[in-house]
Design a protein around this motif. Structure first.
Motif, PDB file in Angstrom:
ATOM      1  N   ASP A   6      -9.465  52.417  -3.893  1.00  0.00           N
ATOM      2  CA  ASP A   6     -10.684  51.672  -4.887  1.00  0.00           C
ATOM      3  C   ASP A   6     -11.515  52.598  -4.862  1.00  0.00           C
ATOM      4  O   ASP A   6     -12.141  53.227  -5.995  1.00  0.00           O
ATOM      5  CB  ASP A   6     -11.616  50.597  -4.434  1.00  0.00           C
ATOM      6  N   GLU A   8     -11.435  56.127  -4.479  1.00  0.00           N
ATOM      7  CA  GLU A   8     -10.273  57.390  -5.325  1.00  0.00           C
ATOM      8  C   GLU A   8     -10.420  57.026  -6.892  1.00  0.00           C
ATOM      9  O   GLU A   8     -10.596  57.051  -7.780  1.00  0.00           O
ATOM     10  CB  GLU A   8      -9.160  57.000  -4.856  1.00  0.00           C
ATOM     11  N   ASP A   9     -10.175  55.463  -7.124  1.00  0.00           N
ATOM     12  CA  ASP A   9     -10.299  55.077  -8.849  1.00  0.00           C
ATOM     13  C   ASP A   9     -11.899  55.253  -8.464  1.00  0.00           C
ATOM     14  O   ASP A   9     -12.100  55.240 -10.141  1.00  0.00           O
ATOM     15  CB  ASP A   9      -9.944  53.205  -8.957  1.00  0.00           C
ATOM     16  N   THR A  10     -12.491  54.746  -8.330  1.00  0.00           N
ATOM     17  CA  THR A  10     -14.646  54.656  -8.825  1.00  0.00           C
ATOM     18  C   THR A  10     -14.809  56.441  -9.207  1.00  0.00           C
ATOM     19  O   THR A  10     -15.016  56.773  -9.758  1.00  0.00           O
ATOM     20  CB  THR A  10     -15.116  53.893  -7.797  1.00  0.00           C
ATOM     21  N   ARG A  12     -12.832  58.678 -10.077  1.00  0.00           N
ATOM     22  CA  ARG A  12     -11.600  59.429 -11.219  1.00  0.00           C
ATOM     23  C   ARG A  12     -12.406  58.234 -12.034  1.00  0.00           C
ATOM     24  O   ARG A  12     -13.114  59.931 -13.442  1.00  0.00           O
ATOM     25  CB  ARG A  12     -10.694  57.947 -11.009  1.00  0.00           C
ATOM     26  N   CYS A  13     -12.877  57.246 -12.561  1.00  0.00           N
ATOM     27  CA  CYS A  13     -13.799  56.712 -13.233  1.00  0.00           C
ATOM     28  C   CYS A  13     -15.219  57.729 -13.879  1.00  0.00           C
ATOM     29  O   CYS A  13     -15.352  57.856 -14.658  1.00  0.00           O
ATOM     30  CB  CYS A  13     -13.917  54.815 -12.713  1.00  0.00           C
ATOM     31  N   GLU A  14     -15.651  58.178 -12.913  1.00  0.00           N
ATOM     32  CA  GLU A  14     -17.005  58.606 -12.734  1.00  0.00           C
ATOM     33  C   GLU A  14     -16.514  60.096 -13.355  1.00  0.00           C
ATOM     34  O   GLU A  14     -17.720  60.048 -13.748  1.00  0.00           O
ATOM     35  CB  GLU A  14     -17.486  58.400 -11.582  1.00  0.00           C
ATOM     36  N   HIS A  15     -15.302  60.553 -12.995  1.00  0.00           N
ATOM     37  CA  HIS A  15     -15.648  61.865 -13.286  1.00  0.00           C
ATOM     38  C   HIS A  15     -14.566  61.806 -15.044  1.00  0.00           C
ATOM     39  O   HIS A  15     -15.327  63.085 -15.243  1.00  0.00           O
ATOM     40  CB  HIS A  15     -13.730  62.759 -12.387  1.00  0.00           C
ATOM     41  N   ILE A  16     -14.392  61.014 -14.972  1.00  0.00           N
ATOM     42  CA  ILE A  16     -13.963  60.762 -16.446  1.00  0.00           C
ATOM     43  C   ILE A  16     -15.238  60.564 -16.934  1.00  0.00           C
ATOM     44  O   ILE A  16     -15.043  61.173 -18.305  1.00  0.00           O
ATOM     45  CB  ILE A  16     -12.987  59.665 -16.291  1.00  0.00           C
ATOM     46  N   SER A  17     -15.817  59.710 -17.019  1.00  0.00           N
ATOM     47  CA  SER A  17     -17.251  59.559 -17.701  1.00  0.00           C
ATOM     48  C   SER A  17     -17.682  60.670 -17.902  1.00  0.00           C
ATOM     49  O   SER A  17     -18.492  60.744 -18.840  1.00  0.00           O
ATOM     50  CB  SER A  17     -18.345  58.543 -16.879  1.00  0.00           C
ATOM     51  N   ARG A  18     -18.182  61.211 -17.122  1.00  0.00           N
ATOM     52  CA  ARG A  18     -18.422  62.698 -17.186  1.00  0.00           C
ATOM     53  C   ARG A  18     -18.484  63.668 -18.177  1.00  0.00           C
ATOM     54  O   ARG A  18     -18.772  63.808 -18.444  1.00  0.00           O
ATOM     55  CB  ARG A  18     -18.987  63.350 -15.646  1.00  0.00           C
TER      56      ARG A  18
END
Length: 125
Positions: A6, A8-10, A12-18
């Protein structure tokens, strides 16, 4: 209790969002599309992009250059000439930008119908 994945997924999502925030605004997409046709000087680019202010275009170009999508070449004449062009990364980015633009054009009638139906429901309800 959160699973180890979880976090790691969070992250990754934050990185993609940025990253998406850097490349997904309308001016970035429009500038990349125009530069996809070839290098442009600032004023030519501004005319082709449309209703973009000088300040917003300059900021957009700085962001694109900072993120490796655009190169800026200054020719030392009087006054100096500055030309902007897509880098290799920018040309790779052009592919999904063009695909998105084509999708928007093809599906705009469907979006218009959906928007009209939504507004009608809101007015009736």
């Amino acid at each position: 209790m959160a699973k180890p994945d979880d976090h790691e997924d969070t992250a990754r999502c934050e990185h993609i969002s940025r990253l998406l925030a850097r490349i997904s605004d309308k001016w970035t997409l429009l500038v990349v599309r125009v530069l996809g046709q070839g290098p442009r000087r600032f004023n030519a680019l501004r005319r082709e992009v449309g209703e973009i202010s000088q300040k917003v275009l300059a900021s957009t170009l700085r962001e694109l250059e900072q993120n490796g999508f655009v190169s800026r070449t200054v020719t030392p004449v009087n006054p100096p000439q500055v030309e902007y062009a897509l880098t290799e990364l920018g040309r790779e980015f052009l592919m999904p930008v063009q695909a998105l633009a084509e999708w928007v054009v093809e599906n705009s009638p469907r979006m218009d119908v959906a928007r009209d139906a939504y507004l009608k429901r809101r007015a009736d309800g």
